[in-house]
Design a protein around this motif. Structure first.
Motif, PDB file in Angstrom:
ATOM      1  N   TYR A  25      80.710 -17.777 -25.378  1.00  0.00           N
ATOM      2  CA  TYR A  25      82.155 -17.925 -25.300  1.00  0.00           C
ATOM      3  C   TYR A  25      82.688 -19.134 -26.067  1.00  0.00           C
ATOM      4  O   TYR A  25      83.894 -19.379 -26.052  1.00  0.00           O
ATOM      5  N   PHE A  26      81.826 -19.895 -26.731  1.00  0.00           N
ATOM      6  CA  PHE A  26      82.287 -21.064 -27.475  1.00  0.00           C
ATOM      7  C   PHE A  26      81.544 -21.170 -28.798  1.00  0.00           C
ATOM      8  O   PHE A  26      80.323 -20.915 -28.867  1.00  0.00           O
ATOM      9  N   HIS A  27      82.295 -21.568 -29.832  1.00  0.00           N
ATOM     10  CA  HIS A  27      81.734 -21.803 -31.164  1.00  0.00           C
ATOM     11  C   HIS A  27      82.573 -22.890 -31.831  1.00  0.00           C
ATOM     12  O   HIS A  27      83.624 -22.598 -32.426  1.00  0.00           O
ATOM     13  N   PHE A  28      82.129 -24.134 -31.725  1.00  0.00           N
ATOM     14  CA  PHE A  28      82.898 -25.239 -32.290  1.00  0.00           C
ATOM     15  C   PHE A  28      81.994 -26.441 -32.488  1.00  0.00           C
ATOM     16  O   PHE A  28      80.877 -26.507 -31.953  1.00  0.00           O
ATOM     17  N   SER A  29      82.500 -27.397 -33.238  1.00  0.00           N
ATOM     18  CA  SER A  29      81.825 -28.681 -33.414  1.00  0.00           C
ATOM     19  C   SER A  29      82.871 -29.782 -33.377  1.00  0.00           C
ATOM     20  O   SER A  29      84.043 -29.546 -33.705  1.00  0.00           O
ATOM     21  N   ILE A  30      82.461 -30.987 -32.973  1.00  0.00           N
ATOM     22  CA  ILE A  30      83.391 -32.116 -32.934  1.00  0.00           C
ATOM     23  C   ILE A  30      82.781 -33.290 -33.681  1.00  0.00           C
ATOM     24  O   ILE A  30      81.561 -33.464 -33.711  1.00  0.00           O
ATOM     25  N   THR A  31      83.644 -34.068 -34.285  1.00  0.00           N
ATOM     26  CA  THR A  31      83.245 -35.303 -34.977  1.00  0.00           C
ATOM     27  C   THR A  31      84.202 -36.407 -34.573  1.00  0.00           C
ATOM     28  O   THR A  31      85.412 -36.171 -34.436  1.00  0.00           O
ATOM     29  N   PRO A  32      83.703 -37.609 -34.335  1.00  0.00           N
ATOM     30  CA  PRO A  32      84.578 -38.705 -33.874  1.00  0.00           C
ATOM     31  C   PRO A  32      85.489 -39.201 -34.984  1.00  0.00           C
ATOM     32  O   PRO A  32      85.151 -39.154 -36.169  1.00  0.00           O
ATOM     33  N   ILE A  52      73.284 -32.350 -23.903  1.00  0.00           N
ATOM     34  CA  ILE A  52      73.500 -33.449 -24.845  1.00  0.00           C
ATOM     35  C   ILE A  52      73.607 -32.835 -26.239  1.00  0.00           C
ATOM     36  O   ILE A  52      72.710 -32.112 -26.683  1.00  0.00           O
ATOM     37  N   GLU A  53      74.703 -33.105 -26.937  1.00  0.00           N
ATOM     38  CA  GLU A  53      74.950 -32.515 -28.255  1.00  0.00           C
ATOM     39  C   GLU A  53      75.113 -33.610 -29.292  1.00  0.00           C
ATOM     40  O   GLU A  53      75.436 -34.768 -28.976  1.00  0.00           O
ATOM     41  N   ASN A  54      74.895 -33.229 -30.565  1.00  0.00           N
ATOM     42  CA  ASN A  54      75.077 -34.138 -31.697  1.00  0.00           C
ATOM     43  C   ASN A  54      76.440 -33.902 -32.326  1.00  0.00           C
ATOM     44  O   ASN A  54      76.901 -32.760 -32.430  1.00  0.00           O
ATOM     45  N   TYR A  55      77.046 -34.999 -32.761  1.00  0.00           N
ATOM     46  CA  TYR A  55      78.317 -34.878 -33.472  1.00  0.00           C
ATOM     47  C   TYR A  55      78.122 -34.082 -34.759  1.00  0.00           C
ATOM     48  O   TYR A  55      77.140 -34.274 -35.475  1.00  0.00           O
ATOM     49  N   GLY A  56      79.079 -33.197 -35.044  1.00  0.00           N
ATOM     50  CA  GLY A  56      79.023 -32.417 -36.269  1.00  0.00           C
ATOM     51  C   GLY A  56      78.215 -31.143 -36.167  1.00  0.00           C
ATOM     52  O   GLY A  56      78.329 -30.261 -37.026  1.00  0.00           O
TER      53      GLY A  56
END
Length: 820
Positions: A203-210, A192-196
């Motif tokens: 192997y992954f380095h990113f963030s997402i925002t709606p 479970i992740e938080n937006y932003g």
């Protein structure tokens, strides 16, 4: 007289029979076609809903050569005549199809991330939508912003599932493997992740925002994939179609097929844009190199000009000299002209010599400078140098996607070779001429210097300072002029490509089958599969399936056809006299009366070649239908090895034919009344050790004569003829011999066996009965189907030692008592 052996008539007749047979097979198995047809329609419907539609996008361009000079235009005209117009089109086609160009397109479009959305199963989607349970790409409709961390990696090609669970959190699930250094790494993860907030792993380095409110995402599931530009470029490179419209046309058509029409449109338009920009770069390659050369020269000449100007001003100021004498002015002007001409000629000579060295090497002619840059106004030479440089640039591009021995590369190499030879000969002549002019100018300069030496020393120095300044300034001005001309030429250069039709939604067409056609195709496949299956089964099967199978293999007459019984009873004629099978036997009874009309002894022997063909069943029901017609009938069980009549009629088998022929019983002791009026039965009796010998005794003939004189019909149920000879022995005493063939069980090669019996006259007056007919194959019973099973007769007809001992034990003592 008509010839019945006409091959054409025979072929037409056989074709008619084959069509009839095929039709009968299809009617018999109608339920297979019905089931497979429904499945085919269902499959076509589901396929039309589950599969994504495919679209075709296209654009077209026109290659319009625009030569810079007359000589270049003449050269292109000669090249087109020599190599054909298709050579240039093929070259440009290969250029557009090159992997390098497609990779540039992907990089410019910035397709680093692809989003997918899962269609949900609901009534609206099932009826109206095209994709049920499918992941649909969201092109330009990305639901989230993705921020990649600079300098960090994100594994490409791995599915990252995003399930929004609230306005601040989402469930992240990673499924897939990633190959790193030859090792496969399992990247499975769920959290479970938080937006932003940045999600970080190896192997992954990113963030997402709606981009929208949570209500817009609720119940939806998305998939994120980081793309590898090389993989995308390769996929488009493989599916891109580039073709010329006609052999003599300069038009090239580009086509793409995909599930996202707007994405394919953007790719094609960007491809044309990148292609035109690259083509423009190739066209101006020589001009850019010339401009680079001039800038380098200007950088050096500026310092020389500043130094000459400073020295000239300082000398005039120091020596208080304002003007030069008239004689000095003339000498200076003459010397300046000669030196200017000599410098210009020397520059041209150096260019010619450098060009000659380049032509002899023939390895990197892209570095050539146009002759016009150094003041050479030879249009022919200038056109050939520019053309040669363009050919080398074109070859370098084509070598990326084409092999060395490809036709396109070979054509370009031939052009380069021919043009290089012409240019090499021309430059050699120009070098000789320039050297002669240079020698002449040097002589003139020496003469003028003699006159200069006669002037006063200060005036000589003044002339030298002024001459150096003016010569340097003249060269500087010349280079500035050439630089301006090149910039103007570059600004006015346009690629020789004209876009006829841009890729757009209006020209996009839906390809593939329409939903109705998919359903129709499913129906056709559903009907075709059982048709092919039945044809193959019947092609390789040699069982009797139709009346034609009998007619093609024997000339023996068919007494009658018995349709399939719908009950498990052994006496369906008696149990249900109004049934279809009863009508079959009534028709057989009529035919039998006609056949035996003139025969006083109406003895009918029933045979079969193999067990399980319905011999006993036919004997019982034929005897029954005769008895029901007020005829006195006696049925004899001559199958003494495995008799069934006593079981069918529920009578004892302790006394029967075997005990009568072995003189243990009298006729009245072995003949029994049945539950059917007018029908009497002689069962087979206990199994004897020698059935064939018993039947071959004169007692058998005496029995039949006595029965034939007492009863209207005598029917003999014999043992299978291909296993034992009992049936042949009994059949010789009969008025009519009938062989039973069972539909779908008996083989066509059994007819050869029966034919041999008839030809060798082993049995006389042979006829056939086809038993257990399913469907309309023999003209009867279109509504009757298989539900009756015969017992297994495969065993028990050969000598059984234990049974023989039991027979002897049973009959031996009894016989002794009688004799006693």
């Amino acid at each position: 007289m008509q010839n019945n052996t006409d091959p054409i008539q025979i072929f037409a007749q056989e074709e008619k029979l084959n069509l009839r047979k095929i039709t009968l097979i299809a009617l018999k198995n109608w339920y297979l076609f019905a089931i497979c047809g429904v499945l085919g329609i269902s499959g076509g419907f589901l396929y039309s809903r589950f599969s994504q539609p495919s679209y075709e996008v296209y654009t077209s361009i026109n290659i319009t050569p625009n030569p810079a000079s007359l000589i270049d235009g003449l050269y292109n005209m000669v090249a087109k005549q020599q190599f054909g117009a298709a050579a240039e089109i093929n070259t440009q086609t290969e250029f557009i199809k090159s992997f390098n160009l497609n990779k540039q397109v992907v990089q410019r479009l910035g397709w680093g991330i692809t989003w997918y959305k899962k269609d949900q199963l609901n009534w609206d989607n099932l009826i109206k939508a095209k994709n049920v349970f499918n992941w649909v790409a969201l092109y330009k409709e990305e639901p989230f912003h993705v921020q990649e961390i600079e300098g960090k990696i994100n594994a490409s090609g791995v599915q990252i599932f995003i399930l929004p669970i609230s306005s601040s959190q989402y469930q992240l699930t990673i499924k897939g493997d990633f190959t790193n250094g030859g090792q496969i790494k399992d990247l499975s993860h769920k959290s479970i992740e938080n937006y932003g907030k940045v999600f970080e792993s190896d192997y992954f380095h990113f963030s997402i925002t709606p981009k929208q409110k949570f209500e817009d995402y609720e119940g939806e599931e998305y998939c994120l994939v980081f793309n590898n530009s090389n993989d995308i470029a390769r996929s488009y490179w493989e599916k891109l179609t580039v073709v010329g419209n006609a052999e003599e046309s300069d038009i090239i058509k580009l086509q793409l097929r995909g599930n996202q029409p707007q994405q394919e449109i953007d790719y094609l338009n960007e491809l044309i844009s990148v292609y035109m920009q690259n083509k423009k770069n190739f066209q101006t390659e020589t001009q850019k190199k010339s401009l680079q050369f001039i800038d380098q020269q200007l950088s050096g000449i500026t310092d020389s000009l500043n130094l000459a100007s400073t020295n000239y001003s300082q000398f005039k100021s120091k020596n208080q000299i304002v003007n030069i004498s008239e004689q000095g002015t003339q000498v200076m002007e003459t010397l300046k002209e000669i030196e200017s001409e000599k410098n210009k000629n020397q520059m041209q000579l150096d260019y010619f010599r450098n060009l000659l060295e380049y032509l002899k090497k023939s390895d990197d002619l892209q570095q050539l400078i146009a002759p016009s840059v150094v003041g050479i106004d030879d249009n022919s030479l200038n056109a050939m140098v520019v053309k040669l440089s363009e050919l080398y640039s074109k070859r370098q591009v084509m070598a990326i996607s084409a092999k060395e021995n490809s036709p396109t590369i070979l054509v370009i190499d031939k052009e380069i070779s021919q043009l290089n030879s012409r240019l090499l000969e021309n430059v050699k002549n120009l070098v000789s001429n320039a050297e002669a002019v240079n020698a002449s100018l040097q002589g003139q300069k020496d003469n003028i210097k003699t006159q200069l030496n006669k002037l006063p020393a200060k005036e000589q120095d003044m002339i030298n300072y002024q001459r150096r300044y003016e010569l340097t300034n003249e060269v500087y001005t010349f280079l500035l002029q050439k630089r301006a001309e090149l910039n103007i030429s570059l600004a006015g250069t346009t690629p020789d490509v004209q876009v006829i039709d841009h890729a757009c939604m209006e020209t996009t067409s839906l390809v593939g089958l329409a939903p109705r056609m998919k359903i129709a195709l499913g129906l056709m496949m559903g009907l075709g599969l059982p048709a092919v299956f039945l044809l193959l089964v019947n092609f390789f099967s040699n069982t009797i399936q139709s009346q034609e199978d009998i007619e093609h293999n024997t000339k023996l007459p068919i007494l009658g056809n018995v349709i399939h019984s719908k009950t498990n009873s052994d006496t369906p004629v008696y149990d249900n006299p109004r049934s279809g099978i009863a009508e079959s036997y009534r028709a057989m009874r009529t035919n039998l009366n006609f056949v035996l009309n003139d025969n006083k002894k109406k003895i009918v022997a029933i045979h079969s070649t193999n067990p399980g063909e319905g011999k006993s069943f036919t004997s019982v029901n034929l005897a029954t239908i005769m008895a029901m017609n007020d005829k006195r009938v006696v049925l004899i069980g001559a199958d003494m090895r495995k008799g069934r009549l006593h079981k069918i009629f529920g009578i004892t088998n302790e006394h029967g034919l075997s005990t009568y022929l072995s003189n243990q019983d009298q006729l009245e002791e072995v003949i029994f009344e049945s539950r059917i009026n007018n029908l009497l039965v002689i069962p087979a009796g206990p199994i004897p050790p020698n059935p064939s010998e018993l039947i071959d005794k004169p007692a058998m003939a005496i029995l039949l004569d006595e029965l034939a004189s007492t009863y209207d019909y005598v029917i003999i149920d014999n043992a299978p003829s291909s296993i034992v000879t009992d049936g042949f022995l009994a059949g010789r005493l009969a008025s009519l011999n009938i062989f039973i063939l069972r539909y779908g069980v008996s083989k066509t090669d059994q007819l050869s066996f029966i034919n041999q019996i008839a030809e060798n006259k082993i049995l006389n007056n042979l006829m056939l009965i086809v038993n257990d007919i399913h469907g309309p194959g023999f003209g009867y019973g279109q509504n009757y189907y298989y539900n009756y099973k015969y017992a297994n007769y495969a065993e028990g007809y050969y000598h059984d030692e234990k049974k023989t001992k039991g027979f002897k034990k049973f009959f031996g003592p009894k016989k002794k008592k009688k004799s006693a």
